[in-house]
Design an enzyme around this catalytic site. Structure first.
Site, mmCIF file in Angstrom:
data_model
loop_
_atom_site.group_PDB
_atom_site.id
_atom_site.type_symbol
_atom_site.label_atom_id
_atom_site.label_comp_id
_atom_site.label_asym_id
_atom_site.label_seq_id
_atom_site.Cartn_x
_atom_site.Cartn_y
_atom_site.Cartn_z
ATOM 1 N N ARG A 1 -8.738 2.360 37.153
ATOM 2 C CA ARG A 1 -10.026 1.977 36.571
ATOM 3 C C ARG A 1 -10.082 2.352 35.089
ATOM 4 O O ARG A 1 -10.573 1.602 34.271
ATOM 5 C CB ARG A 1 -11.153 2.662 37.361
ATOM 6 C CG ARG A 1 -12.537 2.264 36.939
ATOM 7 C CD ARG A 1 -12.826 0.805 37.225
ATOM 8 N NE ARG A 1 -12.744 0.487 38.643
ATOM 9 C CZ ARG A 1 -12.951 -0.733 39.136
ATOM 10 N NH1 ARG A 1 -13.240 -1.720 38.327
ATOM 11 N NH2 ARG A 1 -12.855 -0.953 40.427
ATOM 12 N N HIS B 1 -7.870 0.013 33.235
ATOM 13 C CA HIS B 1 -8.548 -1.291 33.205
ATOM 14 C C HIS B 1 -9.573 -1.335 32.076
ATOM 15 O O HIS B 1 -9.626 -2.306 31.311
ATOM 16 C CB HIS B 1 -9.220 -1.540 34.560
ATOM 17 C CG HIS B 1 -10.186 -2.690 34.565
ATOM 18 N ND1 HIS B 1 -9.795 -3.997 34.362
ATOM 19 C CD2 HIS B 1 -11.533 -2.724 34.754
ATOM 20 C CE1 HIS B 1 -10.864 -4.786 34.425
ATOM 21 N NE2 HIS B 1 -11.921 -4.037 34.656
ATOM 22 N N HIS C 1 -17.776 -0.632 30.578
ATOM 23 C CA HIS C 1 -18.413 -1.556 31.530
ATOM 24 C C HIS C 1 -18.292 -1.106 32.986
ATOM 25 O O HIS C 1 -19.093 -1.499 33.833
ATOM 26 C CB HIS C 1 -17.847 -2.971 31.369
ATOM 27 C CG HIS C 1 -16.508 -3.182 32.012
ATOM 28 N ND1 HIS C 1 -15.327 -2.701 31.481
ATOM 29 C CD2 HIS C 1 -16.157 -3.821 33.163
ATOM 30 C CE1 HIS C 1 -14.323 -3.037 32.262
ATOM 31 N NE2 HIS C 1 -14.788 -3.717 33.301
ATOM 32 N N HIS D 1 -23.606 -1.009 39.794
ATOM 33 C CA HIS D 1 -22.722 -0.160 38.988
ATOM 34 C C HIS D 1 -22.837 -0.514 37.510
ATOM 35 O O HIS D 1 -22.605 0.336 36.644
ATOM 36 C CB HIS D 1 -21.277 -0.260 39.489
ATOM 37 C CG HIS D 1 -20.537 -1.479 39.049
ATOM 38 N ND1 HIS D 1 -20.464 -2.623 39.802
ATOM 39 C CD2 HIS D 1 -19.824 -1.735 37.921
ATOM 40 C CE1 HIS D 1 -19.753 -3.531 39.169
ATOM 41 N NE2 HIS D 1 -19.344 -3.025 38.029
ATOM 42 N N ARG E 1 -10.476 -25.959 25.056
ATOM 43 C CA ARG E 1 -9.790 -27.246 24.892
ATOM 44 C C ARG E 1 -9.595 -27.899 26.255
ATOM 45 O O ARG E 1 -9.193 -27.257 27.226
ATOM 46 C CB ARG E 1 -8.449 -27.027 24.196
ATOM 47 C CG ARG E 1 -7.656 -28.286 23.971
ATOM 48 C CD ARG E 1 -8.360 -29.276 23.039
ATOM 49 N NE ARG E 1 -7.789 -30.598 23.160
ATOM 50 C CZ ARG E 1 -6.717 -31.019 22.485
ATOM 51 N NH1 ARG E 1 -6.102 -30.192 21.636
ATOM 52 N NH2 ARG E 1 -6.254 -32.235 22.650
ATOM 53 N N LYS F 1 -7.401 -29.806 27.544
ATOM 54 C CA LYS F 1 -6.083 -29.814 28.182
ATOM 55 C C LYS F 1 -5.744 -28.480 28.846
ATOM 56 O O LYS F 1 -4.680 -28.354 29.472
ATOM 57 C CB LYS F 1 -5.013 -30.190 27.171
ATOM 58 C CG LYS F 1 -4.796 -29.204 26.042
ATOM 59 C CD LYS F 1 -3.708 -29.713 25.110
ATOM 60 C CE LYS F 1 -3.433 -28.730 23.982
ATOM 61 N NZ LYS F 1 -2.357 -29.227 23.082
ATOM 62 N N ASN G 1 -4.829 -24.685 33.480
ATOM 63 C CA ASN G 1 -4.649 -23.250 33.247
ATOM 64 C C ASN G 1 -5.894 -22.483 33.667
ATOM 65 O O ASN G 1 -5.813 -21.438 34.327
ATOM 66 C CB ASN G 1 -4.347 -23.008 31.761
ATOM 67 C CG ASN G 1 -3.985 -21.559 31.459
ATOM 68 O OD1 ASN G 1 -3.491 -20.822 32.304
ATOM 69 N ND2 ASN G 1 -4.243 -21.151 30.222
#
Length: 406
Positions: free
Chosen positions: A1, A4, A41, A65, A184, A186, A190
């Site tokens: 965590r 992260h 966060h 949280h 974008r 295209k 993804n």
């Protein structure tokens, strides 16, 4: 965590650096605020993170949280002069502190009844800054980038989306009177891979039956020690209201249970036994997993009551988990591409670009739910009764498999 949070802060900086090339009004303080938001966060997570939030702390509908992260941030500033002075030296004002907390807990502001622009930290001209750390509009944010990359690495999986390519193809556009982040066109495949990977990890890891079994056992341990000598100041479930206690809570609470040498009451003895079972892999037994369904099931307490019927002796031994799989909560219909703003090579901006409009490879349904039934007892007679009751309920229950809106 902790790792992260560091990486979310780093990625937030990368994201901002890309936007700075397109907007001269983004200041160094703006960037610092977004990076601090990434850093703090997840401060508010309790032991075992989402398990503590969702399985143990229940019935506290005004608590999350994210809110706790903001409260801890306030506490740090109030009690650590070096932090307070350091922020002031870097130009962080009280308005900026408000802005940082809005970035962390944006969903509360989104759900508020305030008409018009709900935020106070920044005006609509910088609305795009609220789409970086915790994006409540499209779900495309650096928090997700990091945990998907990180979890794929530790699970030994290939990550199927390229965050660098995505960030390099973002653009600030005017949309509905606000400055928004567009992607974008295209990059649709993804981007879809990112949402699919999120769902895939939930299926094979976060909500895997073994994971769920262990989480139920840990949640039961926490309930058993909710009021115990480990934390005499308050109940464990009330710790969010007691900052000094909450800040001491870590995953090490299980070690505290294992190493407790005081007088053991019945609950502490049961908690120790459950912990022993986890260590020796005597987990709650998976009785049955229902087929995937588009049906929205009632609360699990209602389902358990229907199953148990008059066999009330079975009640403490049977539990279930509702497994919900979807591509995100950001679209009314479940298609994660629907709320995303795209631009083409000519600079034309558009939205409502559902994935089905650009590919034939579309999921049959954007949502499914199934149920995992577990027996807590190792007694073979109880296990057999539980199996029979669950099988009987499943045979009398209709599981819808036709696609339906999210």
């Amino acid at each position: 965590r902790f790792e992260h949070c560091l990486c979310v802060s780093f990625l937030a900086g990368q994201f901002i650096d890309r936007l700075v090339t397109q907007n001269d009004n983004i200041t160094a303080v703006d960037k610092l605020c977004v990076q601090i938001a990434g850093l703090i966060h997840d401060l508010g997570h309790g032991p075992f993170s989402h398990l503590f939030d969702n399985s143990f702390i229940q019935g506290r509908f005004s608590w999350s949280h994210e809110l706790q992260s903001c409260l801890i941030f306030d506490h740090i500033i109030a009690t650590h002069e070096k932090v307070r002075v350091g922020l002031e030296e870097r130009g962080i004002t009280p308005t900026d502190i408000t802005f940082i907390k809005e970035l962390v807990n944006a969903k509360d502001y989104k759900q508020s009844t305030v008409t018009g622009w709900p935020f106070k930290g920044r005006d609509k001209s910088k609305s795009f800054l609220y789409e970086i750390v915790a994006n409540e509009r499209t779900g495309i944010d650096v928090d997700k980038f990091d945990y998907l990359l990180r979890d794929c690495y530790f699970f030994g999986l290939n990550c199927t989306f390229d965050w660098r390519r995505l960030v390099n193809r973002i653009k600030l556009v005017e949309f509905d009177g606000e400055q928004r982040i567009a992607i974008r066109d295209k990059e649709k495949d993804n981007l879809f891979n990112m949402f699919y990977l999120r769902m895939h990890l939930r299926r094979i890891a976060y909500q895997h039956p073994t994971t769920v079994a262990v989480e139920h056992m840990i949640a039961d341990i926490l309930r058993l020690v909710d009021r115990s000598p480990l934390y005499p100041e308050c109940r464990l479930s009330e710790s969010p209201d007691h900052m000094e206690v909450y800040l001491t809570l870590t995953d090490g609470i299980l070690e505290q249970v294992a190493n407790f040498r005081g007088k053991c009451d019945e609950n502490m003895a049961k908690a120790k036994e459950l912990l022993r079972r986890i260590h020796t892999r005597e987990l709650y037994t998976l009785i049955k997993e229902t087929p995937p369904s588009c049906r929205v099931f009632p609360d699990k307490d209602v389902i358990l009551k229907e199953i148990i019927g008059n066999d009330t002796d079975l009640e403490p031994h049977l539990t279930l988990e509702k497994i919900k799989l979807n591509f995100g909560k950001w679209s009314k219909h479940g298609d994660p591409m629907e709320p995303v703003i795209f631009y083409d090579k000519h600079g034309t901006v558009s939205t409502d670009q559902m994935y089905k409009e650009c590919s034939m490879f579309v999921p049959r349904s954007w949502y499914e739910q199934d149920l995992l039934f577990f027996c807590k007892s190792t007694d073979s007679a109880i296990l057999e009764r539980a199996r029979h009751k669950v099988a009987e309920w499943i045979s009398n229950t209709r599981f819808e498999t036709s696609p339906r809106p999210f």
